[in-house]
Motif scaffolding. Structure first.
Motif, PDB file in Angstrom:
ATOM      1  N   ALA A  52      -8.865   8.111   4.155  1.00 17.49           N
ATOM      2  CA  ALA A  52      -7.703   8.551   3.372  1.00 17.49           C
ATOM      3  C   ALA A  52      -6.421   8.273   4.139  1.00 17.49           C
ATOM      4  O   ALA A  52      -6.438   8.095   5.359  1.00 17.49           O
ATOM      5  CB  ALA A  52      -7.805  10.042   3.058  1.00 17.49           C
ATOM      6  N   LEU A  53      -5.345   8.232   3.379  1.00 17.48           N
ATOM      7  CA  LEU A  53      -4.000   8.052   3.946  1.00 17.48           C
ATOM      8  C   LEU A  53      -3.129   9.155   3.353  1.00 17.48           C
ATOM      9  O   LEU A  53      -3.202   9.439   2.156  1.00 17.48           O
ATOM     10  CB  LEU A  53      -3.488   6.674   3.529  1.00 17.48           C
ATOM     11  N   ILE A  54      -2.304   9.792   4.193  1.00 18.16           N
ATOM     12  CA  ILE A  54      -1.368  10.807   3.691  1.00 18.16           C
ATOM     13  C   ILE A  54       0.045  10.447   4.131  1.00 18.16           C
ATOM     14  O   ILE A  54       0.305  10.324   5.328  1.00 18.16           O
ATOM     15  CB  ILE A  54      -1.716  12.225   4.198  1.00 18.16           C
ATOM     16  N   ASN A  55       0.945  10.274   3.165  1.00 18.16           N
ATOM     17  CA  ASN A  55       2.358  10.063   3.490  1.00 18.16           C
ATOM     18  C   ASN A  55       3.036  11.416   3.643  1.00 18.16           C
ATOM     19  O   ASN A  55       3.126  12.178   2.682  1.00 18.16           O
ATOM     20  CB  ASN A  55       3.062   9.270   2.391  1.00 18.16           C
ATOM     21  N   THR A  56       3.525  11.713   4.852  1.00 21.44           N
ATOM     22  CA  THR A  56       4.236  12.982   5.082  1.00 21.44           C
ATOM     23  C   THR A  56       5.737  12.756   5.241  1.00 21.44           C
ATOM     24  O   THR A  56       6.464  13.687   5.584  1.00 21.44           O
ATOM     25  CB  THR A  56       3.729  13.706   6.348  1.00 21.44           C
ATOM     26  N   THR A  57       6.200  11.515   5.024  1.00 21.75           N
ATOM     27  CA  THR A  57       7.636  11.230   5.127  1.00 21.75           C
ATOM     28  C   THR A  57       8.289  11.404   3.759  1.00 21.75           C
ATOM     29  O   THR A  57       7.610  11.557   2.742  1.00 21.75           O
ATOM     30  CB  THR A  57       7.906   9.797   5.616  1.00 21.75           C
TER      31      THR A  57
ATOM     32  N   SER B 127       3.011  -1.132   3.783  1.00 21.89           N
ATOM     33  CA  SER B 127       2.905  -2.323   2.925  1.00 21.89           C
ATOM     34  C   SER B 127       1.841  -2.103   1.859  1.00 21.89           C
ATOM     35  O   SER B 127       0.723  -1.693   2.192  1.00 21.89           O
ATOM     36  CB  SER B 127       2.507  -3.545   3.737  1.00 21.89           C
ATOM     37  N   PRO B 128       2.159  -2.414   0.611  1.00 20.63           N
ATOM     38  CA  PRO B 128       1.202  -2.114  -0.464  1.00 20.63           C
ATOM     39  C   PRO B 128      -0.126  -2.876  -0.322  1.00 20.63           C
ATOM     40  O   PRO B 128      -1.177  -2.356  -0.712  1.00 20.63           O
ATOM     41  CB  PRO B 128       1.941  -2.537  -1.733  1.00 20.63           C
ATOM     42  N   GLU B 129      -0.083  -4.074   0.284  1.00 18.93           N
ATOM     43  CA  GLU B 129      -1.349  -4.833   0.395  1.00 18.93           C
ATOM     44  C   GLU B 129      -2.358  -4.177   1.340  1.00 18.93           C
ATOM     45  O   GLU B 129      -3.542  -4.526   1.329  1.00 18.93           O
ATOM     46  CB  GLU B 129      -1.084  -6.298   0.803  1.00 18.93           C
ATOM     47  N   LEU B 130      -1.899  -3.196   2.139  1.00 12.93           N
ATOM     48  CA  LEU B 130      -2.830  -2.499   3.048  1.00 12.93           C
ATOM     49  C   LEU B 130      -3.537  -1.327   2.369  1.00 12.93           C
ATOM     50  O   LEU B 130      -4.501  -0.776   2.902  1.00 12.93           O
ATOM     51  CB  LEU B 130      -2.082  -1.981   4.286  1.00 12.93           C
ATOM     52  N   LEU B 131      -3.065  -0.928   1.196  1.00  3.95           N
ATOM     53  CA  LEU B 131      -3.574   0.302   0.579  1.00  3.95           C
ATOM     54  C   LEU B 131      -5.054   0.229   0.214  1.00  3.95           C
ATOM     55  O   LEU B 131      -5.736   1.256   0.175  1.00  3.95           O
ATOM     56  CB  LEU B 131      -2.729   0.661  -0.655  1.00  3.95           C
ATOM     57  N   ALA B 132      -5.544  -0.977  -0.016  1.00  4.34           N
ATOM     58  CA  ALA B 132      -6.964  -1.110  -0.362  1.00  4.34           C
ATOM     59  C   ALA B 132      -7.868  -0.657   0.787  1.00  4.34           C
ATOM     60  O   ALA B 132      -9.067  -0.404   0.583  1.00  4.34           O
ATOM     61  CB  ALA B 132      -7.267  -2.557  -0.741  1.00  4.34           C
ATOM     62  N   ASN B 133      -7.316  -0.507   1.992  1.00  2.61           N
ATOM     63  CA  ASN B 133      -8.107  -0.036   3.139  1.00  2.61           C
ATOM     64  C   ASN B 133      -8.273   1.482   3.172  1.00  2.61           C
ATOM     65  O   ASN B 133      -8.869   2.025   4.096  1.00  2.61           O
ATOM     66  CB  ASN B 133      -7.443  -0.469   4.462  1.00  2.61           C
ATOM     67  N   PHE B 134      -7.704   2.153   2.146  1.00  2.00           N
ATOM     68  CA  PHE B 134      -7.726   3.622   2.131  1.00  2.00           C
ATOM     69  C   PHE B 134      -8.166   4.087   0.735  1.00  2.00           C
ATOM     70  O   PHE B 134      -7.366   4.081  -0.202  1.00  2.00           O
ATOM     71  CB  PHE B 134      -6.337   4.178   2.463  1.00  2.00           C
ATOM     72  N   PRO B 135      -9.436   4.501   0.599  1.00  2.00           N
ATOM     73  CA  PRO B 135      -9.946   4.863  -0.730  1.00  2.00           C
ATOM     74  C   PRO B 135      -9.206   6.041  -1.377  1.00  2.00           C
ATOM     75  O   PRO B 135      -9.180   6.139  -2.602  1.00  2.00           O
ATOM     76  CB  PRO B 135     -11.409   5.247  -0.463  1.00  2.00           C
ATOM     77  N   VAL B 136      -8.628   6.915  -0.555  1.00  2.00           N
ATOM     78  CA  VAL B 136      -7.875   8.049  -1.107  1.00  2.00           C
ATOM     79  C   VAL B 136      -6.454   8.009  -0.531  1.00  2.00           C
ATOM     80  O   VAL B 136      -6.281   7.858   0.684  1.00  2.00           O
ATOM     81  CB  VAL B 136      -8.534   9.400  -0.739  1.00  2.00           C
TER      82      VAL B 136
ATOM     83  N   ALA C  41       4.777  10.499  -9.903  1.00  2.00           N
ATOM     84  CA  ALA C  41       4.021   9.254  -9.659  1.00  2.00           C
ATOM     85  C   ALA C  41       4.895   8.377  -8.773  1.00  2.00           C
ATOM     86  O   ALA C  41       5.674   7.547  -9.262  1.00  2.00           O
ATOM     87  CB  ALA C  41       3.716   8.571 -10.974  1.00  2.00           C
ATOM     88  N   THR C  42       4.805   8.592  -7.466  1.00  2.00           N
ATOM     89  CA  THR C  42       5.626   7.807  -6.549  1.00  2.00           C
ATOM     90  C   THR C  42       5.172   6.356  -6.592  1.00  2.00           C
ATOM     91  O   THR C  42       4.063   6.046  -7.029  1.00  2.00           O
ATOM     92  CB  THR C  42       5.488   8.324  -5.110  1.00  2.00           C
ATOM     93  N   ARG C  43       6.024   5.475  -6.107  1.00  2.00           N
ATOM     94  CA  ARG C  43       5.632   4.063  -6.071  1.00  2.00           C
ATOM     95  C   ARG C  43       4.378   3.901  -5.200  1.00  2.00           C
ATOM     96  O   ARG C  43       3.488   3.116  -5.527  1.00  2.00           O
ATOM     97  CB  ARG C  43       6.777   3.188  -5.543  1.00  2.00           C
ATOM     98  N   LEU C  44       4.297   4.670  -4.111  1.00  2.00           N
ATOM     99  CA  LEU C  44       3.104   4.603  -3.249  1.00  2.00           C
ATOM    100  C   LEU C  44       1.843   4.899  -4.062  1.00  2.00           C
ATOM    101  O   LEU C  44       0.853   4.163  -3.986  1.00  2.00           O
ATOM    102  CB  LEU C  44       3.227   5.616  -2.096  1.00  2.00           C
TER     103      LEU C  44
ATOM    104  N   GLN D  41       1.442   4.746  -7.297  1.00  2.00           N
ATOM    105  CA  GLN D  41       1.237   3.708  -8.330  1.00  2.00           C
ATOM    106  C   GLN D  41       0.599   2.458  -7.729  1.00  2.00           C
ATOM    107  O   GLN D  41      -0.345   1.891  -8.296  1.00  2.00           O
ATOM    108  CB  GLN D  41       2.565   3.338  -8.982  1.00  2.00           C
ATOM    109  N   GLU D  42       1.112   2.050  -6.573  1.00  2.00           N
ATOM    110  CA  GLU D  42       0.553   0.856  -5.914  1.00  2.00           C
ATOM    111  C   GLU D  42      -0.900   1.119  -5.502  1.00  2.00           C
ATOM    112  O   GLU D  42      -1.751   0.238  -5.582  1.00  2.00           O
ATOM    113  CB  GLU D  42       1.383   0.485  -4.672  1.00  2.00           C
ATOM    114  N   ALA D  43      -1.160   2.343  -5.041  1.00  2.00           N
ATOM    115  CA  ALA D  43      -2.520   2.698  -4.616  1.00  2.00           C
ATOM    116  C   ALA D  43      -3.472   2.686  -5.813  1.00  2.00           C
ATOM    117  O   ALA D  43      -4.563   2.112  -5.743  1.00  2.00           O
ATOM    118  CB  ALA D  43      -2.505   4.064  -3.938  1.00  2.00           C
TER     119      ALA D  43
END
Ligand code: ATR
Length: 276
Positions: free
Chosen positions: A185-190, A204-213, A223-226, A228-230
């Protein structure tokens, strides 16, 4: 109906005008028929404000910016995890047979983030990448450790990131190394992605596939852009209102002893956000 027996709750901070907590807690009191009221209290002078709360018989109070750290010196007791995080967002005043009420401080942000994550992934035994190194990252990070997760941390400013990573006892990942990282998982705290700069991304959005959650703590927009991209890359997503809702539910339980009405609180948050 407010009357002579109404129990007092609220939030102390500066500013407090933007807070969604009054809507959330008052809706919960109404749903459970609790004679309580939760009010916003802008306070510049924390010490004076705190004395007032204790003297006037408040039962439960949320603490927000800029008082979450300074309030610790005023407490009679502090929860061990809140001490590790170094910030308190919840006060519980306990009446004593004699003398003034005792005040115990808690941090429910970490409970909220763990519970929000658990909607898609139990933290225990899983690896989570945290983006950020501010106050929110501290609460999320110590909370994940408490829940038995492994963590990795990345941050724009490397020195700040390395400092928090060393306190958490976890690896720091420089931005340049992120393409080599996979985690459960990835958590954005910023605050990256918050309106009006809602097109900004913390990774970078192309890295999001490395994080299932993928979980965000930003809730405006919901619905942040993050997220949506995820979602577009097949990730399961958790919005920022979930952490707010679950940290509020933990406060509600501490203050009333009752399980919080989750759907009621979520709907109150959505209605309040929608009305702005
Ligand atoms: P909080 O207490 O809400 O977490 P904070 O202490 O100001 O707020 O921390 C903000 C976090 O968001 C930091 O990790 C910050 O990164 P820096 O340490 O590099 O400042 C991060 N942040 C804020 N704006 C950012 C941006 N535009 N890009 C990347 N990171 C950002």
């Amino acid at each position: 109906m407010i009357n002579g027996r109404t129990q007092l709750f609220g939030i102390i901070g500066n500013p407090v005008e933007h807070s969604l907590s009054p809507a959330m807690h008052n809706a919960a009191f109404a749903a459970l028929g609790i004679n309580g009221v939760y009010i916003p209290m802008r306070s510049i002078d924390l010490r004076e404000g705190f004395s007032g709360l204790r003297a006037l018989g408040f039962i439960g109070v949320s603490v927000t910016v800029p008082h979450k750290v300074a309030v610790i010196s005023l407490l009679d007791e502090i929860d061990p995890v809140a001490r590790k995080i170094g910030a308190v967002n919840t006060l519980l005043f306990q009446k004593q047979p004699e003398g003034r009420p005792l005040c115990k401080g808690f941090n429910t942000d970490w409970l909220g983030s763990n519970q929000a994550l658990a909607e898609e992934l139990e933290p225990k035994g899983h690896t989570v990448l945290i983006i950020g190194a501010g106050g929110a990252a501290r609460a999320v990070g110590f909370g994940l450790i408490e829940a038995g997760a492994r963590i990795l941390l990345t941050n724009r400013t490397e020195s700040k990131g390395r400092e928090l990573a060393s306190q958490l006892g976890c690896p720091f990942i420089p931005t340049a190394d992120l393409p080599t990282i996979q985690a459960d998982a990835l958590i954005n705290t910023t605050s990256v992605g918050m309106a009006p700069l809602d097109q900004a991304l913390p990774i970078s959005p192309e890295l999001l596939a490395n994080f299932p959650v993928v979980m965000d703590i930003v809730y405006a927009p919901l619905a942040t852009r993050l997220l949506q991209e995820a979602a577009a890359r097949g990730c399961r997503t958790i919005d920022g209102l979930k952490m707010l809702q679950y940290q509020g539910a933990a406060q509600f339980k501490l203050w009333t002893g009752k399980d919080a009405p989750g759907a009621v609180m979520r709907n109150a948050l959505l209605a309040e956000l929608g009305g702005r």
